[in-house]
Design an enzyme around this catalytic site. Structure first.
Site: not given
Ligand SMILES: CC(C)(COP(=O)(O)OP(=O)(O)OC[C@H]1O[C@@H](n2cnc3c(N)ncnc32)[C@H](O)[C@@H]1OP(=O)(O)O)[C@@H](O)C(=O)NCCC(=O)NCCSC(=O)CCS(=O)O
Length: 382
Positions: A125, A127, A131, A157, A269, A280, A338, A364
């Site tokens: 997801l 880029e 993020g 990532w 220790r 404490q 500690i 995540e």
């Molecule tokens: C910041 C965010 C929480 C929200 O972003 P937005 O404000 O852009 O989006 P919304 O307007 O809230 O929602 C748009 C759309 O999606 C639906 N939605 C939102 N959340 C959910 C959900 N939990 N489940 C289902 N649907 C959801 C919402 O209802 C809207 O739908 P409609 O258009 O109204 O129909 C979000 O962008 C966010 O969480 N950002 C963080 C991203 C993230 O976690 N990135 C890390 C990625 S992966 C990684 O970390 C590594 C992976 S690996 O180890 O390889």
């Protein structure tokens, strides 16, 4: 309310604990030092059902519930966080989304090899330029006349990117539609147009391989689309809800390991003629560690239980991840303090727990994103 675990949940916890203690813990320091991917251990976890805990038996998994997943993740993470990162991506980010949105053919072709531990999965997801703000992705999937898609762009990532056979990819199919213009695809990394880029030299979880990937005219067939076109963002968010339970569990495992090591240390220790645990100031730290650890586990089990009931658990998963990841960082920090010099030395695993804990506040969804999700839900405002 029942605080007991079922026989099945206790069984998978025991399987995970045995492998964690016999195979993973003894090799964790070496993998951390070398940064080598622990392929044999991951295969072993797969053979024992731990790469597809919630995957039904018909698709090669253990067919258990999200609570069982939490218990197993905690055991593996307590032995080594890097192993649990690979396990978490396979279980939550890869298998989970395909089970929910995939066709029967996709489940058989993609979920089975990952759940059985024969292959490794990944989730793409993020880029280089996006993020937290996932909807501003630049990776494009242009629809062709024959229904296939031509994919071009970079992702970064990517956990297990250097070794993954299959990847759940998110790309823009209709850029002017924003979140509603994103589509999810199933990618086979053996096909033309897929390239692996630089690997990330990381502070912690060093044995979990992470890299950039690039698509140059990669052709995704119509049957490689996961779910409906334009529904990719919702799929990603739903998958991340489940992923956050996994990362919360990982944080609990790291925190538990740091806490248990500290408990033994403060009993043994001595300073000023008595065990340092009798002071404490140390006791206050121990009490706070215990409270944060228990609270993290209960909140994570609540999110997992809701998921198992088929209820919405977005907010609860964010509450669990935020609480557990910040607790892990705090507990690991106190453990170093500690242990003092021994906490800072590579002769003990305490400094590794400290380095590994940090990522749980970042991937995540950062702690800032978890607060945003929780506060939007609580206030109804955005
Ligand atoms: C910041 C965010 C929480 C929200 O972003 P937005 O404000 O852009 O989006 P919304 O307007 O809230 O929602 C748009 C759309 O999606 C639906 N939605 C939102 N959340 C959910 C959900 N939990 N489940 C289902 N649907 C959801 C919402 O209802 C809207 O739908 P409609 O258009 O109204 O129909 C979000 O962008 C966010 O969480 N950002 C963080 C991203 C993230 O976690 N990135 C890390 C990625 S992966 C990684 O970390 C590594 C992976 S690996 O180890 O390889």
């Amino acid at each position: 309310m029942d605080f007991g675990y079922t026989e099945e949940q206790l069984m998978i916890q025991e399987v995970a604990r045995r492998i964690a203690q016999e195979k993973i813990a003894p090799s964790a320091e070496g993998f951390d030092r070398s940064g080598e991917f622990p392929l044999d251990n991951i295969r072993l976890l797969g053979e024992n059902g731990l790469m597809g805990i919630e995957v039904p038996g018909e698709y090669g998994g253990a067919g258990m519930d999200p609570v069982a997943y939490v218990l197993a993740m905690v055991e593996i993470a307590a032995a080594d966080a890097a192993h649990s990162t690979i396990m978490s991506v396979n279980n939550s980010l890869f298998c989970n989304g395909i089970l929910t949105h995939g066709t029967e053919e996709q489940k058989q072709a993609y979920v089975r090899p990952i759940a059985e531990g024969a292959e490794i999965g990944a989730f793409a997801l993020t880029e280089p330029q996006s993020g937290s703000d996932a909807t501003s992705m630049r990776c494009r999937a242009a629809k062709q006349a024959d229904g296939s898609f031509l994919i071009n762009g970079k992702k970064s990532w990517i956990t297990s990117g250097p070794v993954a056979k299959y990847i759940v990819l998110f790309a823009m199919t209709e850029p002017d539609k924003g979140a509603r213009g994103i589509t999810a695809f199933l990618v086979d990394t053996a096909r033309d147009g897929f390239h692996r880029g630089k690997t990330e030299p990381k502070l912690g979880i060093r044995a979990s391989a992470t890299c950039e990937i690039e698509f140059q005219d990669y052709v995704a067939r119509a049957e490689d689309v996961l779910g409906d076109e334009g529904h990719g963002f919702k799929i990603a968010m739903g998958v991340l809800d489940a992923g956050r339970i996994g990362i919360a569990s990982q944080a609990i495992g790291i925190a538990r390991a740091a806490y248990e090591a500290t408990l033994s240390y403060v009993r043994e220790r001595k300073a000023f003629g008595q065990p340092i645990g009798a002071f404490q100031m140390t006791q206050a730290k121990i009490a706070d560690m215990k409270c944060k650890l228990d609270a993290s586990l209960l909140l994570t089990l609540r999110a997992a239980w809701l998921k198992g009931q088929g209820k919405r658990f977005t907010t609860e998963a964010s509450v669990a991840k935020l609480t557990a990841s910040e607790a892990a960082m705090w507990i690991a920090h106190q453990a170093v303090q500690i242990h003092a010099g021994m906490g800072y030395s590579k002769e003990m695993p305490i400094e590794r727990y400290f380095r590994d804990a940090k990522i749980t506040e970042i991937y995540e969804g950062t702690s800032e994103i978890q607060r945003l999700v929780i506060a939007r839900h609580e206030t109804g405002l955005r």
